[in-house]
Design a protein around this motif. Structure first.
Motif, PDB file in Angstrom:
ATOM      1  N   ASN A  15      35.170  29.831  35.638  1.00 33.26           N
ATOM      2  CA  ASN A  15      34.637  31.521  36.381  1.00 33.26           C
ATOM      3  C   ASN A  15      33.599  31.539  37.170  1.00 33.26           C
ATOM      4  OD1 ASN A  15      36.298  32.933  35.263  1.00 33.26           O
ATOM      5  ND2 ASN A  15      34.561  34.056  33.381  1.00 33.26           N
TER       6      ASN A  15
ATOM      7  N   SER B 158      36.795  30.122  40.658  1.00 36.98           N
ATOM      8  CA  SER B 158      36.963  31.309  40.829  1.00 36.98           C
ATOM      9  C   SER B 158      36.229  32.419  41.253  1.00 36.98           C
ATOM     10  CB  SER B 158      38.128  31.342  39.701  1.00 36.98           C
ATOM     11  OG  SER B 158      37.885  31.457  38.171  1.00 36.98           O
TER      12      SER B 158
ATOM     13  N   ASN C 110      39.945  35.447  39.253  1.00 35.15           N
ATOM     14  CA  ASN C 110      40.809  34.974  38.546  1.00 35.15           C
ATOM     15  C   ASN C 110      41.553  33.612  38.976  1.00 35.15           C
ATOM     16  OD1 ASN C 110      40.142  35.495  35.654  1.00 35.15           O
ATOM     17  ND2 ASN C 110      41.147  37.370  35.623  1.00 35.15           N
ATOM     18  N   ILE C 111      41.484  34.118  40.219  1.00 38.38           N
ATOM     19  CA  ILE C 111      42.016  32.366  41.336  1.00 38.38           C
ATOM     20  C   ILE C 111      40.987  31.254  41.293  1.00 38.38           C
ATOM     21  CG2 ILE C 111      43.151  32.090  43.160  1.00 38.38           C
ATOM     22  CD1 ILE C 111      43.901  35.485  42.715  1.00 38.38           C
ATOM     23  N   ILE C 112      40.981  30.428  40.674  1.00 29.53           N
ATOM     24  CA  ILE C 112      40.736  29.040  40.638  1.00 29.53           C
ATOM     25  C   ILE C 112      40.911  28.753  42.011  1.00 29.53           C
ATOM     26  CG2 ILE C 112      40.427  26.906  40.047  1.00 29.53           C
ATOM     27  CD1 ILE C 112      41.841  27.613  37.742  1.00 29.53           C
ATOM     28  N   ASN C 113      39.390  28.201  42.913  1.00 27.32           N
ATOM     29  CA  ASN C 113      38.958  27.478  44.888  1.00 27.32           C
ATOM     30  C   ASN C 113      39.667  26.298  44.328  1.00 27.32           C
ATOM     31  OD1 ASN C 113      38.596  26.428  46.564  1.00 27.32           O
ATOM     32  ND2 ASN C 113      36.973  28.055  47.497  1.00 27.32           N
ATOM     33  N   PRO C 114      40.602  25.538  44.143  1.00 28.98           N
ATOM     34  CA  PRO C 114      40.690  24.055  44.175  1.00 28.98           C
ATOM     35  C   PRO C 114      39.769  23.593  44.949  1.00 28.98           C
ATOM     36  CG  PRO C 114      42.548  24.833  45.601  1.00 28.98           C
ATOM     37  CD  PRO C 114      41.795  25.812  45.342  1.00 28.98           C
TER      38      PRO C 114
END
Lengths: 385, 510
Positions: B371, B374, B377-381
């Motif tokens: 978390n 992200s 729930n979307i991971i920031n690469p």
């Protein structure tokens, strides 16, 4: 020279299955005297394999978590049967019926997921039981009979094409337009991605390489839509597939849930001790498989225009084969959605190519078995090197 | 006595891209215990694999001379036929089979394929007596302790008429008592004329039992020390291993200890399977800000069970007791809640419970708190990569890149990755279970430095270790745990091995 060698061996591992697919396509293109790649046949390959691709995507997730699902074929048949009862016998609306069917798929997935994740029964057993259970229930629902025909609206989903609103003649202009739009979206995405990487000071490919990659992929997209345009254009089912592939790839690569699925398959103990709710992850992956099995059953019933007791026979093996050819490992933790799609296409092109050559179903089975074995053997040997 | 049983001359073995062994020489005398030591990756295991035929003749250069004859082993069977038996670090016993079946596995007492059970059992009985095990040959491996399993392995070796016994880290999973047993057995075997090669990281025991010590570093033989009088100093060996003087095994630290941060009160738990067995009995411990608290105990005392039951009730049934942080009771019902409340647990077995070996350094580091990088729930690469990079350099994980799979890293670096994972969650209390097990001296020192840095930053550390010198060197205060009960609490100034041992062996009610 060494650098080239390294680049080559690296890429053979990454793109091995794509290269194999291209090889098989070329082989059958020659063997069938050019029939394989005719627009009509390409459209056929997509439509014939659509339901297996749907299953393969779900199966990939299942195998990544280290489980297996043998029941998908029976579940697809069962849901197809329910769809027949709802639409043909009860004359319920197509939309409501589809919704109910997907929901039933989810419930079936939850049922199996419950036993696997919370009661700790091996998935092989649970889904073997499910395979018998839902095949039996299919016969019960259909009373051993076939239900047909489905309403037109439902059949469209699996066997019709997007209308050419631009009114082209021989060539489906709208399909070409879609190709162009997709290309533009793709280029925008790649450029944004590159910009972000630059912003964070990541290493990026050199500009000429980057542009080459864009040109190649844009060419592939447009040649593909051009071929489709030569026949009837874009099938509805292709849109469903595209959405599933993009959606699931995104989930697996970019979301916390996707990472958790890989982690559970990679090492369930470590995942558990890292605060991941491993049981819930497994449960949800089975629910997801249930929904995709239901979708598969619907597409198949629509394509056949009938709900039959034998529907979905051996689909589970096709789906597992596709996932494994596409790089899944039974020890879990490895595999990609894209790989599953390629795996399904390898099997699909083999089927189609051999049928065109007039090879009997007997030899087709045998050859497919050998291909499955050699694909995995190739991968294992390659890894051991 | 001084007859050479084994000479390995100028052994060189290369793997693609790495020279694992570079002109290594090893001379072992008949009837001695020869210690082989070096940091992880120094080439000890590779050398033994060459000797036992795992790496067949032709895949290396140099000669193996056994009793004056050049040997060209193509398989393990050939080396075993000449009496060379290797016992690996990971035991190769089959848990569900009996001791007798395991001992004669692949070497069954049989005629025309029909097993002679009477002979098998009688022979096993004799072998077990020889290694001092008082067990029935029909007992299953799964039902006996790790120390006993190790002895079964040796019995198995004896069944093969062993002349040269190779032990790869035999005591790394054993407690002090079992280690002692095993070493005594080696001395016993020596009297019977069996030569041993002993690989171990535990310098004390090496010095105690070995007659000579060969040191490897970076795939090269550094030196062979004669240890007839058992008087070589640890510092002398370490100097050879690391190629520099390590004046202190444990890095210096300021002891700035604050208020009590973490308390566990009246903690009890029962065995998960045999639920009537009480594993932990009214354990009460605490840790202060900036303090390293040790937990000493013999194998089976309940150390790991204590840690895991506190960490999200990951072990045990019918757990009772309370956990407090800064005076307030906290909920540790599951791992998520424990992590959210600032607790981290580094497991004793990094491969089984710590790492996802097929996954990258980056994915392992961020796993316990995705978390943080992200949104919805979307991971920031990009953020994720940045976070992993910064941790990699902060704790000096030696890997070509953060995308390297952890399975390819050395033990020390793997341990750093797991430690990094927990540092990344920014906990207030870290429970470290055997943080330096199976890693070499250099990497140990680095792990100690990281631990010290953490307490300097105000974290509290609870450290479980089987190595008493490690606890004595690192901890401000040590609890002794015996049969699930706290039997003593000793401050740094008063602690020594004898006192700890006394409390650790205190039984129920005595």
């Amino acid at each position: 020279m060494d650098a080239i060698k390294h680049l080559l061996s690296e890429n053979i591992r990454r793109f091995g299955m794509i290269i194999a697919l291209v090889g098989i396509v070329i082989l059958f293109q020659l063997l069938t005297g050019g029939i394989l790649l005719q627009p009509l046949n390409i459209t056929n390959i997509i439509m014939q394999n659509s339901y297996i691709i749907v299953l393969a995507i779900g199966m990939m997730l299942i195998i990544i978590t280290g489980e297996i699902d043998l029941s998908v074929g029976s579940v697809a048949a069962f849901v197809g049967a329910i769809a027949g009862v709802l639409m043909v016998q009860s004359e319920l609306s197509v939309f409501a019926s589809i919704l109910i069917c997907l929901l039933i798929g989810a419930v079936i997935g939850a049922w199996q997921g419950f036993w696997v994740a919370y009661v700790n029964i091996p998935s092989f057993i649970v889904t073997l039981a499910g395979m018998l259970l839902f095949r039996g229930l299919t016969l019960v629902v259909l009373d051993g009979q076939t239900i047909a025909p489905f309403p037109d609206g439902f059949r469209k989903m699996s066997s019709d094409f997007l209308p050419d609103i631009l009114g082209g003649g021989q060539l489906q202009l709208f399909t070409l337009l879609v190709g162009v739009i997709v290309s533009v979206l793709y280029i925008i995405h790649e450029i944004r991605y590159r910009r972000n990487e630059l912003k964070y000071n990541f290493k990026v490919a050199k500009v000429p390489l980057f542009i080459t990659k864009l040109i190649v992929l844009v060419a592939v997209i447009n040649i593909f839509t051009y071929v489709l345009a030569l026949y009837e254009g874009i099938p509805y089912v292709l849109i469903i597939l595209a959405l599933l592939i993009i959606g699931y790839t995104y989930v697996m690569n970019n979301t916390v849930q996707g990472r958790h699925i890989y982690a559970v398959g990679g090492n369930v103990n470590a995942a558990q001790l890292s605060g991941i709710k491993t049981k819930k992850v497994k449960f949800l992956v089975f629910v997801n498989m249930g929904i995709l099995s239901a979708l598969c059953g619907l597409i198949f019933a629509g394509r056949l225009n009938a709900a039959t007791p034998q529907a979905g026979n051996l689909f589970e093996l096709d789906a597992i084969a596709a996932a494994v050819i596409g790089g899944a490992s039974f020890t879990g933790g490895v595999g990609t959605v894209f790989g599953a799609v390629i795996g399904a296409l390898v099997m699909g092109v083999l089927n189609n190519g051999m049928s065109l050559m007039g090879i009997g179903i007997d030899w087709q089975q045998a050859i497919k078995g050998l291909v499955l074995l050699s694909a995995v053997a190739f991968d294992v040997l390659n890894k051991n090197k | 006595m001084s007859q050479t049983i084994l000479e390995m001359n100028s052994i060189t073995k290369t793997f693609p891209g790495v020279k694992a062994l570079d002109d290594v020489n090893l001379h072992v005398q008949q009837g001695e215990i020869h210690a082989l030591i070096g940091e992880n990756g120094a080439g000890k295991s590779t050398l033994m694999k060459v000797l036992s035929g795992v790496h067949p003749f032709g895949s290396y250069s140099g000669d193996i001379v056994l009793n004056g004859e050049i040997s060209k082993f193509k398989t393990i069977n050939q080396s075993e036929a000449l009496g060379i038996v290797i016992i690996h670090q990971e035991l190769a016993l089959i848990p569900e089979l009996s001791i007798a079946e395991n001992i004669f596995l692949g070497n069954e007492r049989a005629k025309k394929g029909i097993v002679n059970w009477n002979e098998t059992i009688t022979k096993t009985d004799k072998l077990l007596k020889k290694v001092g095990l008082n067990l029935s040959p029909q007992e299953k491996i799964i039902d006996i302790g790790v120390g006993q399993q190790q002895l079964v392995e040796i019995a198995k070796a004896l069944s093969k008429n062993v002349k040269l016994l190779i032990l790869d880290e035999p005591t790394s999973a054993l407690n002090e008592e079992d280690s002692e047993n095993l070493l005594n057995l080696l001395l016993d075997l020596k009297k019977q004329g069996i030569t041993s090669i002993l690989i171990s990281h535990k310098l004390k025991e090496l010095i105690k039992v070995s007659d000579s010590i060969t040191i490897l570093r970076d795939g090269k033989t550094i030196e062979t020390l004669v240890n007839t009088n058992k008087d070589i100093s640890e510092d002398r060996i370490i100097k050879g291993m690391v190629g520099r003087d390590l004046t202190n095994l444990f890095p210096e630290r300021q002891h700035n200890i604050g208020e009590v941060v973490f308390e566990v009160k009246d903690w009890s738990a029962y065995h998960p399977v045999t639920v009537e067995r009480k594993i932990l009995n009214n354990v009460t411990i605490n840790a202060r800000k900036g303090e390293i608290v040790g937990i000493a105990g013999l194998m089976g005392a309940g150390r790991t069970e204590l840690a895991m039951s506190i960490f999200g009730k990951s072990y045990g049934k019918k757990i009772t007791g309370k956990v407090y942080k800064n005076g307030k009771e906290i909920d540790v019902r599951n791992v998520n809640k424990a992590i959210a409340n600032g607790i981290a647990y580094l497991s004793e077995n990094r491969k089984e419970f710590g790492l996802i070996l097929i996954d990258s350094v980056k994915n392992n580091i961020t796993l316990a708190d995705l978390n943080k990088v992200s949104k919805n729930n979307i991971i920031n690469p990009y953020e994720e990569t940045k976070a992993a990079e910064s941790l990699k350099s902060r704790i000096n994980i030696k890997a070509p890149s953060i995308n390297q799979e952890t399975v390819n890293l050395s033990g020390g670096n793997q341990q750093k990755v797991v430690l990094g994972k927990w540092i990344y969650t920014d906990p207030e209390i870290l429970i470290l279970d055997e943080p330096t097990r199976g890693i070499d001296v250099g990497a140990k020192f680095e792990i100690y430095k990281i631990i010290n840095e953490l307490v300097d930053n105000g974290k509290s550390i609870i450290m479980i270790s089987s190595e008493l010198p490690e606890l004595l060197g690192m901890c401000d205060r040590i609890y002794a745990l015996s049969e699930g009960e706290i039997t003593g609490e000793i401050n740094r100034e008063e602690a020594n091995q004898e006192i700890l041992m006394k409390y650790m062996t205190k039984g129920w009610g005595s």
